[in-house]
Design an enzyme around this catalytic site. Structure first.
Site, PDB file in Angstrom:
ATOM      1  N   ASP A  34      55.525  56.893  68.792  1.00 41.62           N
ATOM      2  CA  ASP A  34      54.297  57.415  68.195  1.00 41.62           C
ATOM      3  C   ASP A  34      53.545  56.319  67.441  1.00 41.62           C
ATOM      4  O   ASP A  34      53.898  55.978  66.309  1.00 41.62           O
ATOM      5  CB  ASP A  34      54.650  58.564  67.247  1.00 41.62           C
ATOM      6  CG  ASP A  34      53.413  59.195  66.616  1.00 41.62           C
ATOM      7  OD1 ASP A  34      52.288  58.841  67.020  1.00 41.62           O
ATOM      8  OD2 ASP A  34      53.578  60.038  65.718  1.00 41.62           O
ATOM      9  N   ASP A  69      46.449  57.225  69.129  1.00 45.55           N
ATOM     10  CA  ASP A  69      47.631  57.938  68.655  1.00 45.55           C
ATOM     11  C   ASP A  69      48.427  58.509  69.820  1.00 45.55           C
ATOM     12  O   ASP A  69      48.034  59.522  70.409  1.00 45.55           O
ATOM     13  CB  ASP A  69      47.145  59.056  67.714  1.00 45.55           C
ATOM     14  CG  ASP A  69      48.277  59.936  67.205  1.00 45.55           C
ATOM     15  OD1 ASP A  69      49.459  59.535  67.335  1.00 45.55           O
ATOM     16  OD2 ASP A  69      47.973  61.015  66.669  1.00 45.55           O
TER      17      ASP A  69
END
Ligand SMILES: *[C@@H]1O[C@H](CO)[C@@H](O)[C@H](O)[C@H]1NC(C)=O
Ligand SMILES: *[C@@H]1O[C@H](CO)[C@@H](O)[C@H](O)[C@H]1NC(C)=O
Ligand SMILES: *[C@@H]1O[C@H](CO)[C@@H](O)[C@H](O)[C@H]1NC(C)=O
Ligand SMILES: *[C@@H]1O[C@H](CO)[C@@H](O)[C@H](O)[C@H]1NC(C)=O
Ligand SMILES: *[C@@H]1O[C@H](CO)[C@@H](O)[C@H](O)[C@H]1NC(C)=O
Ligand SMILES: *[C@@H]1O[C@H](CO)[C@@H](O)[C@H](O)[C@H]1NC(C)=O
Length: 411
Positions: free
Chosen positions: A295, A111
């Site tokens: 992201d 992430d």
């Protein structure tokens, strides 16, 4: 941006990692590896849940009407919606990473939008069974960091907290010793009911983790072990060909040059500006500057409402439905236009219309939800997986920049 934690759902399909040695010398300590991304062959993901989770991750408030709408489609209990999600195509990408000695392999979400590396472990108090957890007592090297803990909370009732260990991590064959491993003690039901995920592996550029007192992040530890201080993400549309690489750029995975954009000054995230927007089929470009964060841990592409309105203006019968959390939807038989994002150096990323079409709704037959949705932040937008799937992405830790290139999308 009060809370920086997000959990996404992912595949439990078997994953594997293999090391690709790139250095000629035998005694190299620096490594470069590929972490393969498995295919996630599911069906309709719950797009609204992805949306509300993304807003929470980034601390962007929903207005009251949106909030009510989001709550109302949760149908009385968060867990209901979460449980219904099972394993979904392209909702998330999952990689197998080892923890402890000997390594115990878990399915974690790499992430770029968070900095904590945390796992479900034998300390975790949760009734939701999951396939793998980190069994601390089976690791001969797990060392509790006394007096240290971590805690991540949402504005709502979601939270996770736990203890901090120093232990070994194997990311694609790169062994990290004495890395900071956050073991979950308590995870709120709304998060832990998502049983396909064993942990989050935060890769934010220069963000502190939630460990207190402060500890170095795993990315800062990893950086010094890489051949080159870079990692790359090649997320793939409904395919098992995707991969992350650490320590090198895989030139077989992109076409043409990599176009670099510097991170904004003092970025803690992978945050940069793009400068142009175009809906393919229109004969004009919008030129301005938009701040965004790349992201991998967010499924959707989230941009300011004016941009989103501009896009769906080009989609026949698209509506933004207040009673549906403000999400844009349209008839499923509509072919969406390609969406282009331009950069200061003239390079243009094109997201195919097919990728812009994200999922169906159970309760709105015949309507589909777009992968581009509005974000009420005045400050920044999120280029999540809908965008990243369309490009080869380079996260240059040493150079403080991101690079994007075209790749063969097989369209
Ligand atoms: C941790 O700290 C507590 C209290 O300060 C102490 O009793 C304990 O022995 C310490 N544990 C380790 C492993 O250092
Ligand atoms: C970056 O940080 C430095 C030092 O804290 C500060 O002086 C500078 O104003 C910051 N720059 C921006 C653009 O925020
Ligand atoms: C990035 O864009 C913002 C507006 O969104 C602008 O205020 C800022 O000056 C830009 N920064 C750079 C480095 O281009
Ligand atoms: C849009 O809606 C109109 C009527 O409301 C309908 O006639 C038309 O077929 C719809 N178009 C699409 C693409 O569904
Ligand atoms: C989509 O389906 C609707 C209703 O069946 C129909 O009216 C419309 O013409 C279709 N649109 C396209 C683009 O096929
Ligand atoms: C959009 O995606 C949905 C499911 O994700 C699919 O059923 C639908 O056919 C797609 N629409 C188009 C035009 O491809």
């Amino acid at each position: 941006m009060a809370t920086l934690f997000f959990m996404l759902l992912m595949s439990i399909f078997s994953t594997f990692i293999h090391a690709i040695p790139t250095s000629a010398g035998q005694k190299v300590t620096k490594r470069s590896v590929t972490v393969d991304l498995p295919r996630n062959p599911g069906y309709a993901p719950n797009g609204r849940l992805q949306y509300s989770r993304a807003l929470k991750k980034w601390g962007v408030p929903m207005d009251d009407e949106l909030d009510d709408a989001t709550n109302s489609f949760r149908g009385g209990g968060e867990t209901g919606d979460v449980n219904a999600e099972s394993i979904m195509g392209d909702r998330e990408y999952l990689s197998r990473v080892g923890f402890g000695t000997p390594f115990q392999y878990l399915n974690v979400d790499l992430d770029t939008g968070s900095a904590d590396v945390w796992v479900y472990s034998s300390e975790t108090k949760t009734k939701t069974r999951r396939e793998d957890i980190f069994e601390l007592e089976k690791s001969s090297t797990a060392e509790l960091v006394n007096g240290s803990e971590w805690r991540i909370t949402y504005g709502d009732s979601s939270y996770a907290w736990g203890h901090v260990y120093h232990d070994s991590i194997d990311i694609g064959g790169i062994p990290l010793h004495n890395a900071v491993v956050q073991s979950a003690v308590d995870v709120s039901q709304s998060l832990s009911s998502d049983k396909d995920i064993d942990g989050i592996f935060g890769l934010a550029y220069d963000l502190h983790s939630q460990v207190r007192p402060k500890q170095p992040t795993v990315l800062s530890t990893l950086k010094s072990h890489l051949d080159k201080p870079v990692f790359t993400a090649d997320l793939r549309y409904q395919s098992d060909e995707g991969a992350y690489t650490f320590g090198y750029i895989d030139h077989h995975r992109h076409i043409g040059e990599i176009n670099y954009t510097p991170l904004l000054p003092n970025s803690t995230f992978w945050e940069f500006n793009f400068t142009g927007l175009h809906v393919v089929g229109h004969n004009y470009w919008y030129i301005s500057q938009w701040r965004v964060i790349a992201d991998t841990g967010t499924t959707l592409m989230l941009l300011s409402p004016d941009i989103v309105n501009m896009y769906y203006d080009a989609v026949p019968n698209a509506t933004s439905d207040r009673s549906f959390g403000g999400l844009w939807h349209y008839p499923c038989n509509t072919t969406l236009p390609d969406f282009e994002i331009g950069f200061a150096n003239g390079w243009v990323a094109r997201v195919p219309g097919r990728y812009m079409n994200y999922t169906t709704y159970d309760d709105l037959p015949g309507r589909c939800m777009g992968g581009l949705q509005p974000f009420m932040s005045e400050e920044f937008g999120i280029l999540g997986d809908i965008f990243l799937k369309a490009v080869y992405a380079v996260f240059d830790i040493g150079g403080g920049k991101v690079g994007f290139a075209d790749k063969d999308l097989g369209l």
